[in-house]
Design a protein around this motif. Structure first.
Motif, PDB file in Angstrom:
ATOM      1  N   ILE A 141       0.746  -1.133   0.097  1.00 46.64           N
ATOM      2  CA  ILE A 141       0.315   0.515  -0.310  1.00 46.64           C
ATOM      3  C   ILE A 141       1.063   1.352   0.440  1.00 46.64           C
ATOM      4  O   ILE A 141       2.175   1.028   0.447  1.00 46.64           O
ATOM      5  CB  ILE A 141      -0.576   0.395   0.659  1.00 46.64           C
ATOM      6  CG1 ILE A 141      -1.675  -0.738   1.035  1.00 46.64           C
ATOM      7  CG2 ILE A 141      -1.505   1.329   1.285  1.00 46.64           C
ATOM      8  CD1 ILE A 141      -2.514  -1.482   2.316  1.00 46.64           C
ATOM      9  N   ASP A 142       0.572   2.313  -0.480  1.00 47.05           N
ATOM     10  CA  ASP A 142       1.187   3.548  -0.922  1.00 47.05           C
ATOM     11  C   ASP A 142       0.375   4.389  -0.695  1.00 47.05           C
ATOM     12  O   ASP A 142      -0.479   4.130  -1.805  1.00 47.05           O
ATOM     13  CB  ASP A 142       2.635   3.325  -1.677  1.00 47.05           C
ATOM     14  CG  ASP A 142       3.326   4.443  -1.891  1.00 47.05           C
ATOM     15  OD1 ASP A 142       3.035   5.176  -0.331  1.00 47.05           O
ATOM     16  OD2 ASP A 142       4.351   4.478  -1.984  1.00 47.05           O
ATOM     17  N   ILE A 143       0.285   5.739  -1.382  1.00 50.31           N
ATOM     18  CA  ILE A 143      -0.304   7.056  -1.004  1.00 50.31           C
ATOM     19  C   ILE A 143       0.722   8.444  -1.963  1.00 50.31           C
ATOM     20  O   ILE A 143       1.436   8.523  -1.518  1.00 50.31           O
ATOM     21  CB  ILE A 143      -0.859   7.339  -0.391  1.00 50.31           C
ATOM     22  CG1 ILE A 143      -1.567   6.600   0.406  1.00 50.31           C
ATOM     23  CG2 ILE A 143      -1.946   8.831  -0.496  1.00 50.31           C
ATOM     24  CD1 ILE A 143      -2.422   6.870   1.443  1.00 50.31           C
ATOM     25  N   ASP A 144       0.503   8.670  -2.875  1.00 48.56           N
ATOM     26  CA  ASP A 144       0.791  10.191  -3.475  1.00 48.56           C
ATOM     27  C   ASP A 144      -0.244  10.872  -3.661  1.00 48.56           C
ATOM     28  O   ASP A 144      -0.716  11.140  -3.795  1.00 48.56           O
ATOM     29  CB  ASP A 144       1.086   9.047  -4.935  1.00 48.56           C
ATOM     30  CG  ASP A 144       2.928  10.751  -5.472  1.00 48.56           C
ATOM     31  OD1 ASP A 144       2.964  11.356  -4.784  1.00 48.56           O
ATOM     32  OD2 ASP A 144       2.612  10.939  -6.992  1.00 48.56           O
ATOM     33  N   HIS A 145       0.297  12.618  -3.317  1.00 48.42           N
ATOM     34  CA  HIS A 145       0.103  13.573  -3.221  1.00 48.42           C
ATOM     35  C   HIS A 145       0.250  14.551  -4.533  1.00 48.42           C
ATOM     36  O   HIS A 145       1.243  14.310  -4.569  1.00 48.42           O
ATOM     37  CB  HIS A 145       0.014  14.353  -2.221  1.00 48.42           C
ATOM     38  CG  HIS A 145      -0.260  13.614  -0.675  1.00 48.42           C
ATOM     39  ND1 HIS A 145      -0.130  12.652   0.091  1.00 48.42           N
ATOM     40  CD2 HIS A 145      -1.391  14.327   0.063  1.00 48.42           C
ATOM     41  CE1 HIS A 145      -0.741  12.299   0.986  1.00 48.42           C
ATOM     42  NE2 HIS A 145      -1.293  12.728   0.853  1.00 48.42           N
TER      43      HIS A 145
END
Length: 337
Positions: A141-145
């Motif tokens: 799981i990973d998130i980018d803005h």
């Protein structure tokens, strides 16, 4: 006295028969196991610009109306915009949490869902949940803005991207709130966000979803320049003529945005802009009505994805937008995971 039949079979033949029997048994077992491990996974995807209203009655929004647990979606993807339009409230939500996410958690966790992850940018929130029996398969799981200029961030516009593996398949979910008054900025936003998605997510990804308040309007051409002209066609339910001038579809056909993305056919009325606090679904004709709220998808690895429905939720009338929901079925093979 008659000797047992096996005594008449040479030793080498006995070994051959045993090996053949073992092979046939393993083939049958693998075939049965493989069939049992093929699962249909249901996805419920929803986007809603909530106009800084408080959450109420989210059960339908989250696809939780079915009495039988087996009929509830396996994965729930919720994108909300304008949860707040205040910088101070946004900072408070960042530290203490927001009411919307708390309400979503209360409903879904009570129905045995587990959160994959949450992502936020100012007043935008993306929440993804899976049923507890699938939670062991979620990984990476990973998130980018999305990089935005300061004034754009302050203006409550931008995007977040969430990626994760689910039964070994890569999901890449883009949640965006684009510019409302400038067509050129909307197109540039999509191009910038999609470029960031390509760089951030594994490319090709198995499943890509792009959802949010994308703010695309009806083109200002003859016959469509005033709110009343657009509203007349809505009253006649002549959505086909309106959709011919829909900016998103128009510029997608010109290959400027959303290349290879699919959107289910739109058979519902425009989702924006409604009068507030009248609870009657009446358009505010200070603006030209439009399909600002959209859900698009694609697979870059030729995976099976079956669209089931695409619609508005007309009974959610607190905001000046209607929520939009889409439902899908995908197929996973857990024996390969």
């Amino acid at each position: 006295m008659m000797r047992p039949m096996s005594h008449f079979i040479p030793f080498k033949m006995e070994v051959f028969i045993l090996l053949l029997f073992s092979y046939l048994s393993s083939v049958h077992f693998t075939r049965v196991t493989g069939e049992c491990d093929i699962k249909n996974i249901t996805l419920h995807v929803v986007t809603w610009n909530v106009n800084a209203e408080r959450p109420t009655c989210l059960v339908k929004l989250l696809g939780q109306l079915e009495d039988n647990d087996e009929d509830l979606p396996d994965m729930v993807i919720v994108g909300l915009q304008e949860v707040t339009m205040s910088l101070g409230t946004a900072l408070k939500n960042y530290i203490l949490g927001d009411r919307w996410t708390a309400s979503i958690e209360d409903i879904l966790e009570s129905n045995d869902y587990v959160k994959v992850e949450s992502a936020s940018l100012f007043g935008m929130f993306l929440n993804v949940y899976v049923k507890i029996q699938h939670s062991w398969s979620v990984a990476d799981i990973d998130i980018d803005h999305i990089d935005t200029e300061y004034f754009r961030y302050y203006d409550n516009k931008g995007g977040v991207i969430m990626k994760f593996r689910f039964y070994g398949r890569m999901f890449c979910i883009v949640h965006a709130h684009l510019h409302g008054h400038n067509k050129t900025s909307r197109i540039e936003d999509v191009q910038e966000i999609d470029k960031s998605r390509t760089e951030f997510c594994e490319n090709p990804s198995d499943y890509v979803f792009f959802l949010g308040d994308l703010n695309f309007r009806i083109r200002k051409v003859d016959g469509f320049k005033t709110p009343n002209k657009v509203h007349d066609l809505i009253e006649k339910k002549d959505y086909t003529k309106l959709l011919e001038q829909d900016e998103l579809l128009y510029y997608q056909q010109k290959n400027q945005i959303f290349q290879n993305f699919i959107e289910q056919p739109i058979k519902f009325q425009p989702t924006y802009k409604f009068l507030l606090k009248r609870n009657k679904g009446i358009y505010n004709l200070k603006r030209r009505p439009a399909w600002t709220d959209r859900i698009l998808y694609k697979t870059q690895t030729n995976q099976s994805i079956i669209p089931i429905s695409y619609n508005i939720m007309e009974d959610h009338r607190k905001s000046d937008h209607y929520p939009v929901e889409a439902n899908f079925v995908i197929v996973v093979n857990t024996s390969k995971f």
